[in-house]
Design a protein around this motif. Structure first.
Motif, PDB file in Angstrom:
ATOM      1  N   PRO A 151       0.854  -1.225   0.048  1.00  0.00           N
ATOM      2  CA  PRO A 151      -0.144   0.165   0.155  1.00  0.00           C
ATOM      3  C   PRO A 151       0.812   1.186  -0.090  1.00  0.00           C
ATOM      4  O   PRO A 151       0.101   2.148  -0.321  1.00  0.00           O
ATOM      5  CB  PRO A 151      -0.958  -0.069   1.242  1.00  0.00           C
ATOM      6  N   THR A 152       2.149   1.217   0.311  1.00  0.00           N
ATOM      7  CA  THR A 152       2.865   2.476   0.381  1.00  0.00           C
ATOM      8  C   THR A 152       3.729   2.796  -1.175  1.00  0.00           C
ATOM      9  O   THR A 152       4.417   3.784  -1.016  1.00  0.00           O
ATOM     10  CB  THR A 152       4.091   2.304   1.609  1.00  0.00           C
ATOM     11  N   ARG A 153       3.458   1.877  -1.877  1.00  0.00           N
ATOM     12  CA  ARG A 153       4.103   1.882  -3.191  1.00  0.00           C
ATOM     13  C   ARG A 153       3.351   3.027  -4.196  1.00  0.00           C
ATOM     14  O   ARG A 153       2.078   2.723  -4.348  1.00  0.00           O
ATOM     15  CB  ARG A 153       4.335   0.717  -3.807  1.00  0.00           C
ATOM     16  N   ALA A 154       4.099   3.725  -4.740  1.00  0.00           N
ATOM     17  CA  ALA A 154       3.418   4.805  -5.669  1.00  0.00           C
ATOM     18  C   ALA A 154       2.764   3.924  -6.818  1.00  0.00           C
ATOM     19  O   ALA A 154       3.011   2.717  -7.179  1.00  0.00           O
ATOM     20  CB  ALA A 154       4.590   5.369  -6.424  1.00  0.00           C
ATOM     21  N   THR A 155       1.481   4.544  -7.074  1.00  0.00           N
ATOM     22  CA  THR A 155       0.870   3.724  -8.176  1.00  0.00           C
ATOM     23  C   THR A 155       0.316   2.597  -7.852  1.00  0.00           C
ATOM     24  O   THR A 155      -0.418   1.798  -8.824  1.00  0.00           O
ATOM     25  CB  THR A 155       1.492   3.727  -9.829  1.00  0.00           C
ATOM     26  N   GLU A 156       0.160   2.159  -6.541  1.00  0.00           N
ATOM     27  CA  GLU A 156      -0.364   0.775  -6.402  1.00  0.00           C
ATOM     28  C   GLU A 156      -1.848   0.566  -6.368  1.00  0.00           C
ATOM     29  O   GLU A 156      -2.280  -0.385  -6.696  1.00  0.00           O
ATOM     30  CB  GLU A 156       0.000   0.543  -4.888  1.00  0.00           C
ATOM     31  N   VAL A 157      -2.507   1.747  -6.417  1.00  0.00           N
ATOM     32  CA  VAL A 157      -4.089   1.585  -6.671  1.00  0.00           C
ATOM     33  C   VAL A 157      -4.351   1.166  -7.783  1.00  0.00           C
ATOM     34  O   VAL A 157      -4.899   0.264  -8.195  1.00  0.00           O
ATOM     35  CB  VAL A 157      -4.921   2.895  -6.386  1.00  0.00           C
TER      36      VAL A 157
END
Length: 297
Positions: A151-157
């Motif tokens: 969840p803390t990774r960029a663009t994970e959504v």
């Protein structure tokens, strides 16, 4: 059908250990889980497929027993407990990977999360099947197909949305040392109608982490401020007195559960004790499950 489980991560032992030593951790888990009153809540063990990673790993990676061999070794010690695992796909061709998955499913693995290359490589490296493609290709073979969720990774959504559309039935989070997953799942719910099962991953942090630093290495993402804050929390946990450490971990668990339980996602819990299972770890897990569990006692 959702797993609705509590899963304990069990890493396969080194191949140079004796058979008695290789099975000892499972016997310890059976004994301590009974002593702490949570044996009936544990539905699965989760055995990760390990691959050699960076040279700077704080604990040397030695050859490990194969996931399938380890599962068949420990299953008799954990009666009534079923299997989950991760499977590296990026170095296997489609036919070879199908044979491997067939063997895992036949051995009783109820869920398999597909993972790719180590972080020293780029997405798409490796001459095998990409995890995103495996989610689609093996729909007919693996009923519960997992994807890793950070969840803390960029663009994970957006990344997680692609994985769900490709066929992921559950997401297994990286170890959670903040409540970032709450905002992530709220954001995902706003852009997608998908509601995959979420395995929320929580880890016990013993004092030895202050000296070794394996957990901080495992969750590391240089330049990511959110991860840096999680690493600081891990350092605080490792330095805390046992009672305070337990309170901090349980408080985090309660915040996460309170934040996600009503968002419409089926939920499971995944516990890990990176340095090995112990009575303090199980006491902490028992208090967490006393607050909320996906399984009735």
């Amino acid at each position: 059908m959702s797993l609705s489980t509590v899963a304990l991560e069990m890493v396969a032992p080194n191949t140079d250990r004796s058979r008695t030593e290789q099975v000892e951790e499972a016997r310890k888990v059976a004994r301590i889980s009974a002593e702490t009153g949570i044996a009936d809540l544990i539905g699965h063990v989760m055995i990760p497929g390990m691959i050699d990673e960076d040279d700077d790993r704080p604990v040397e990676m030695k050859p490990k027993l194969d996931v399938l061999d380890y599962w068949q070794l420990i299953a008799p010690e954990l009666r009534g407990v079923k299997g989950l695992c991760t499977q590296v796909t990026a170095f296997s061709g489609e036919a070879a990977l199908r044979r491997r998955l067939t063997d895992l499913v036949a051995a009783g693995m109820e869920g398999i999360a597909f993972v790719g290359v180590p972080r020293t490589m780029s997405d798409g490296d490796g001459d095998g099947v990409a995890p995103i493609d495996a989610l689609t290709i093996y729909r007919d073979l693996v009923p519960n197909r997992g994807a890793i969720l950070i969840p803390t990774r960029a663009t994970e959504v957006e990344r997680f949305g692609v994985k769900c559309r490709a066929g992921a039935t559950y997401g297994m989070t990286q170890l959670l040392y903040s409540d970032a997953i709450v905002g992530f799942l709220r954001d995902f719910a706003r852009i997608s109608d998908e509601r995959p099962e979420i395995l929320l991953s929580f880890g016990f942090v013993p004092a030895v982490e202050s000296r070794v630093g394996l957990i901080n290495w495992l969750i590391g993402d240089p330049g990511n401020a959110a991860v840096a804050a999680e690493q600081e929390f891990v350092r605080a946990l490792a330095a805390a007195e046992p009672a305070h450490r337990r309170r901090l971990i349980v408080d985090l668990y309660q915040r996460v559960i309170d934040g996600v339980v009503d968002l419409g996602y089926p939920l499971s819990i995944h516990f890990e004790a990176t340095y090995g299972y112990s009575a303090p770890a199980f006491d902490t897990f028992a208090e967490m499950l006393g607050y909320w569990s996906p399984r009735a006692p």
